[in-house]
Scaffold this active site. Structure first.
Site, short mmCIF file in Angstrom:
data_model
loop_
_atom_site.label_atom_id
_atom_site.label_comp_id
_atom_site.label_asym_id
_atom_site.label_seq_id
_atom_site.Cartn_x
_atom_site.Cartn_y
_atom_site.Cartn_z
N HIS A 192 -23.17 -36.13 -7.24
CA HIS A 192 -22.66 -37.31 -8.04
C HIS A 192 -23.66 -37.23 -9.31
CE1 HIS A 192 -19.86 -39.48 -5.56
NE2 HIS A 192 -20.60 -39.15 -4.53
N ILE B 146 -28.95 -44.33 4.16
CA ILE B 146 -28.78 -43.18 3.26
C ILE B 146 -26.97 -43.07 3.32
CG2 ILE B 146 -29.38 -40.92 2.83
CD1 ILE B 146 -31.47 -42.69 2.73
N GLU B 147 -26.32 -43.52 2.54
CA GLU B 147 -24.95 -43.38 2.29
C GLU B 147 -24.88 -42.88 1.06
OE1 GLU B 147 -22.79 -46.94 1.57
OE2 GLU B 147 -24.61 -48.07 1.47
#
Lengths: 422, 121, 483
Positions: free
Chosen positions: C51, C339-340
């Site tokens: 991302h 932690i996604e």
């Protein structure tokens, strides 16, 4: 670069029959490329009987049927390479292949016969929801494990799809001591041969549930249960009809897909209905000198028809080579169109000058038809009208076109195959 | 009078055959399209038989199992007895197509024969 | 033996931390993993996206880690010899009223430090991506967005950590944690007790459970399921950028993206569930996915071209923020929790941050002989005929194709098995070299791969698994189990 008159991709039933007929048509330099460690293809794992009734007038098992052709290949001293994967075919008929001993190598082919067969539709393509545990196999993978490797996938079995391999495996697993609980079929009719339903399911009291599908798969590590449900006319599961079966094995027999990766990358034009190449009366694809036969061309019901078709491909490839490998693709033939119940035809064009006296046009129907007629039209005139008691999508149909009839029909520009109720 | 509905397995046609029986005797066979259907139907209602195909343990070969079949059809009711003998059998490589692997399987008078070649290694 | 640090979880976060901690001299690091391989939990199923960083809230740790991780990716992937491509991301609007949202996203991205952001007009969008829906009104283009193989990033970091001395213990599930009066942590597992001075909690969806064992300040992680469909290679160039819809409060929405291996990925849904092992897809989930994916692109033939569908779980912490810190009341206990997404992208930055915090607190000194590079498994399908033949001459196994669909040779599978932290299961092989990942989904190659595992590792065929545990493929020999 090494040169061969004919290179055959695949040493299964189609490849073997094509090679033998090409040799009988007088071609010397023939090479079969086979990816497995033995010739015979999928027949080696089809240890059940029922093969060869048309070809040999007796019932053989798969390995026996394959061996009859292998013996001829040995006798004719036709060259073959095992454990050899064809990596690429070019439109210029350069075949790139690879094996352990020779590495990657290229061969210039006068003609190429595509005989790669087909593969099974995997779970992913079926979009069955649920977990993705061990214990889910395509029927053919299980067949290989049981019959060749000698391993049992499990003891309690559910089968989705009533294709022939699934039916055959229902019996095989039962004979090997497993309990086959149910065969679920999405369609309202079976995709397999009647005899297989009788001999593989009815004989052992295995229920066949038509219009049913798997709606859930349980088991995070190993399969523990599946749920099946009835589907409505829209193909969607009907709430409230769910039935849960504990099981450790789910076999999928939900259709076969011709394996045409090589054909596609070579630029061969494909038929979206069959997922096989578009071919003319000579079984020649859109690339001159590249022929196709067997299950890579369209999925057959009986291997006998594969052998017949492959024999024709072998003859025509031989003729192409003998004729100096001339590109005749601009001599386009008459279109053969499938419509009204007939899903497709193979071939899709016929060049009257180049056809044999008789041309077998094979096709499948899209639904079950009872007491209906197979009709053939030349332009708008019905020239054939044959009553059939029953036609089903699981079984191949055929009509035979006669050269003299085509020749004598003035202004013939379209042949139509259709199913009519009267 | 008793009627039995059968699907002929003589060929892929799968004709729907109706057999009429009177006290176990076949009175009529209808629905078949060829003579084989008539023969099948008469046999299926009086003495059904099957070819059994399976595999047998093979030692010293390039494969762990050799495929096999009953050389002729055996009574349908004896399928699992036949399988018991086939499961218990063990042969040594090499084996050629047609070799007898089990003689007189399950007392049927029928032999089990190899349906493929297995090389010795 | 007392470890200096034990990491719970060999997912992408744990492996990134392991790699960073392996830089330090006289610092003994281990990883406890309940799965049979690295990358077998939360990390194994995600969008495979690097991302750009315009999503996360301005000033959040998530935003910082995302942008830093993104910047680190080129060099890291070069060092680890894994595929990475900056294909660029596009957030696409199909309603005029969404255009303001696009501007907000742009501003947030700029504030987060995302470079080269640009708002595109309808025409520019369609020029870049002709398969976008005709309803497209505009898009935010983030050229720094990229695609990566999540398995290989995880595997490569773990392998590199292992080469640098980190000990990996698989099939080892942590059951309880206790700190004794000497300050040593006792970790009870199904494989006995482990002692360590420090613990890094990188347990994905289970990170809250371990945190809550040692702290009264409870955290809560919800497994947020995401269903995905992977499409055939034929669809690999359907779009060249990663196409996102406008984000919602449940996440970044259903994306359509090429993968580094030439497939097309569509997903994820976002469904909050209770069960932390519930990676089952549902019919509703897949239907929802198909409907949503079709909104931003035209005529996407998902049903005809899907080769597999799967579900992953995001470790969604209630405050939607990464928790990366020492736990005050439990000295030596360090959290990497919540932690996604964008966890995959952030993982290198998280690893670096944890490494620096350990270094600072414990006064660690870097090794002089730390190995920063790893040689990946050769991808034979990218080689020329000459290169292939050279390889085959050295090892004929490279001339033997095992997986037809992905064109994977026996040589590649042997490398996957025999390298550090090598594959021991079918999925282990699949994640390292893609054998079985293609359109036939291992129908042809799984018996062959099983034979190779059997031969090379001496694992009996009956004990070869899909992915460890009870996932054995075959039950027993036919004929009453006789050989």
């Amino acid at each position: 670069m090494e040169k061969y008159d004919i290179v055959i991709v695949g040493g299964g039933p189609a490849g073997l029959a094509a090679a033998i007929s090409a040799r009988k048509s007088g071609i010397e330099k023939i090479l079969i490329l086979e990816r497995d460690h033995e010739l015979g293809g999928i027949l080696n794992q089809c240890i059940h009987n029922g093969f060869g009734l048309h070809t040999f007038k007796e019932e053989l098992t798969g390995p026996e049927y394959a061996y009859r052709f292998m013996q001829q290949v040995f006798d004719e001293k036709i060259e073959y390479k095992l454990n050899t994967m064809v990596m690429d075919i070019s439109a210029e008929r350069i075949v790139t292949a690879m094996n352990r001993e020779e590495g990657m190598f290229q061969i210039e082919a006068g003609a190429i016969i595509l005989a790669m067969g087909c593969r099974e539709r995997p779970r992913g393509a079926l979009n069955i929801p649920g977990y993705r545990p061990a214990g889910i196999f395509s029927a053919g993978t299980a067949q290989r494990l049981v019959n060749i490797e000698g391993y049992m996938p499990g003891r309690e079995v559910v089968i989705l799809g009533s294709g022939d391999i699934g039916l055959i495996m229902a019996r095989r697993m039962t004979l090997e001591g497993a309990k086959v609980k149910v065969v679920a079929e999405l369609m309202p009719y079976s995709g397999g041969l009647k005899r297989n339903i009788v001999q593989c399911l009815d004989d052992f009291g295995i229920p066949l549930k038509l219009s049913h599908t798997v709606v859930d798969i349980e088991g995070a590590e190993h399969l523990s249960a599946v749920t099946i449900a009835e589907v409505g006319k829209d193909g969607k599961p009907i709430k409230g009809t769910e039935e849960r079966y504990t099981c450790d094995t789910l076999l999928l027999s939900c259709g076969l897909i011709p394996e045409n990766e090589l054909s596609r990358s070579a630029g061969v034009e494909m038929n979206p209905v069959t997922n096989g190449p578009v071919v003319n009366e000579s079984l020649e694809t859109s690339i001159p000198g590249v022929f196709a036969c067997g299950n890579v061309l369209h999925v057959h019901d009986l291997v006998d028809f594969v052998s017949q078709e492959a024999g024709l491909a072998g003859e025509n490839a031989a003729a192409f080579v003998k004729n100096g490998c001339k590109d005749l693709s601009d001599e386009k033939g008459i279109d053969i169109v499938a419509t009204e119940g007939a899903r497709y035809t193979v071939p899709t064009t016929v060049n009257v000058d180049r056809m044999n006296d008789l041309l077998t046009v094979r096709f499948r129907v899209g639904a079950v038809f009872q007491d209906s007629y197979v009709s053939v039209y030349f332009n708008d005139e019905r020239v054939m009208h044959t009553k059939k008691k029953i036609m089903a999508p699981g079984e191949m149909e055929q009509v035979i076109l006669k050269k003299d009839k085509l020749k004598s029909f003035d202004g013939l520009n379209k042949i139509t195959v259709k199913i009519e109720h009267e | 009078m008793e009627t039995r509905e059968l699907t002929c397995i003589g060929c892929p046609m799968g004709c729907q055959i109706t057999v009429e029986l009177d006290k176990g005797e076949v009175v009529s066979v209808t629905g078949n399209t060829c003579a084989r259907g008539d023969i099948y139907a008469r046999k299926e209602v009086t003495n059904p038989t099957r070819i059994v195909t399976s595999t047998i343990v093979i030692k010293g070969g390039d494969k762990p199992r050799v495929s096999c079949k009953t050389a002729n059809d055996i009574p349908k009711g004896k399928i699992f007895e036949v399988m018991k003998d086939i499961d218990a059998a063990e042969v040594d490589a090499p084996v050629k197509i047609g070799d007898v692997l089990v003689k007189d399987v399950a007392g049927t008078g029928v032999d089990v024969i190899a349906t493929r070649n297995i090389e010795k290694v | 033996m007392i470890y200096d640090c034990l990491i719970i979880g060999a997912g992408v976060t744990g492996s990134a931390v392991a790699r960073e901690l392996s830089r330090y001299k006289d610092f003994n690091v281990g990883v406890l993993e309940k799965g049979e391989d690295v990358c077998s939990g939360t990390s194994k199923a995600n969008s495979a996206i690097v991302h750009a960083g315009f999503d996360a809230a301005e000033g959040s740790l998530m935003a910082k880690m995302n942008v830093e991780g993104n910047e680190m990716m080129d060099e890291l992937c070069r060092d680890l010899d894994i595929p990475f491509k900056r294909n660029g991301s596009m957030v696409v609007c199909i309603h005029k009223e969404e255009l303001d949202g696009l501007k907000d996203l742009y501003n947030r991205g700029v504030a987060n430090g995302v470079k080269d952001l640009k708002i595109l007009t309808k025409e520019e969008c369609l020029e870049l991506e002709p398969n976008l829906s005709d309803n497209v009104e505009g898009a935010l283009l983030a050229p720094t967005g990229g695609i990566i193989c999540p398995f290989l990033l995880n595997i490569a970091m773990a392998e590199n950590a292992n080469v640098n001395g980190v000990d990996f213990r698989f099939n080892t599930e942590v059951e309880a944690l206790k700190r004794d009066d000497k300050g040593i942590w006792h970790i009870r597992t199904n494989n006995g007790e482990y002692l360590t001075k420090n613990i890094v909690n990188a347990a994905g969806v289970y990170a809250d459970e371990f945190h809550n064992m040692v702290s009264d300040t409870k955290i809560h992680i919800t497994p947020r399921r995401g269903d995905y469909c992977l499409l055939d290679h034929e669809m690999g160039d359907f779009v060249s950028h990663t196409i996102f819809p406008q984000p919602t409060k449940l996440g970044k929405g259903v994306l359509v993206s090429p993968t580094v291996h030439g497939n097309l990925i569509v997903g994820p849904t976002a469904i909050d569930i209770e069960d932390k092992d519930a990676t089952a897809t549902t019919a509703d989930g897949i239907n929802d996915l198909m409907e949503k994916a079709g909104m931003h692109v035209r005529d996407l033939p998902i049903r005809r071209k899907v080769i597999t569908s799967f579900a992953g779980l995001r470790a969604h912490e209630d405050h939607h923020e990464f928790i990366i810190d020492w736990v005050d009341e439990a000295p030596g206990f360090f959290d990497c929790a919540g932690i996604e997404s964008p966890g995959l992208t952030s993982s290198p930055a998280i690893g670096r941050k944890v490494g620096n915090m350990f270094k600072e607190k414990l006064g660690l000194v870097e090794k002089t002989d730390w190995i920063s590079k790893r040689k990946g498994i050769v991808e034979t399908k990218n080689l020329s005929i000459e290169e292939r033949n050279e390889l085959i001459k050295k090892n004929p196994a490279y001339g033997n194709i095992i997986c037809r669909c992905e064109s994977i040779t026996e040589g590649e599978i042997l490398d996957a098995i025999h390298r550090p932290l090598g594959a021991r299961s079918l999925d282990g092989v699949k994640r390292r070299v893609r054998a079985g990942m293609g359109r036939c989904q291992a129908g042809f190659c799984s018996p062959k791969t099983m034979e190779i595992l059997n031969r090379e590792l001496g694992i009996p065929m009956e004990e070869i698994t899909k992915s460890g545990g009870r996932s054995n493929i075959v039950l027993e020999r036919t004929k009453g189990g006789r050989d």
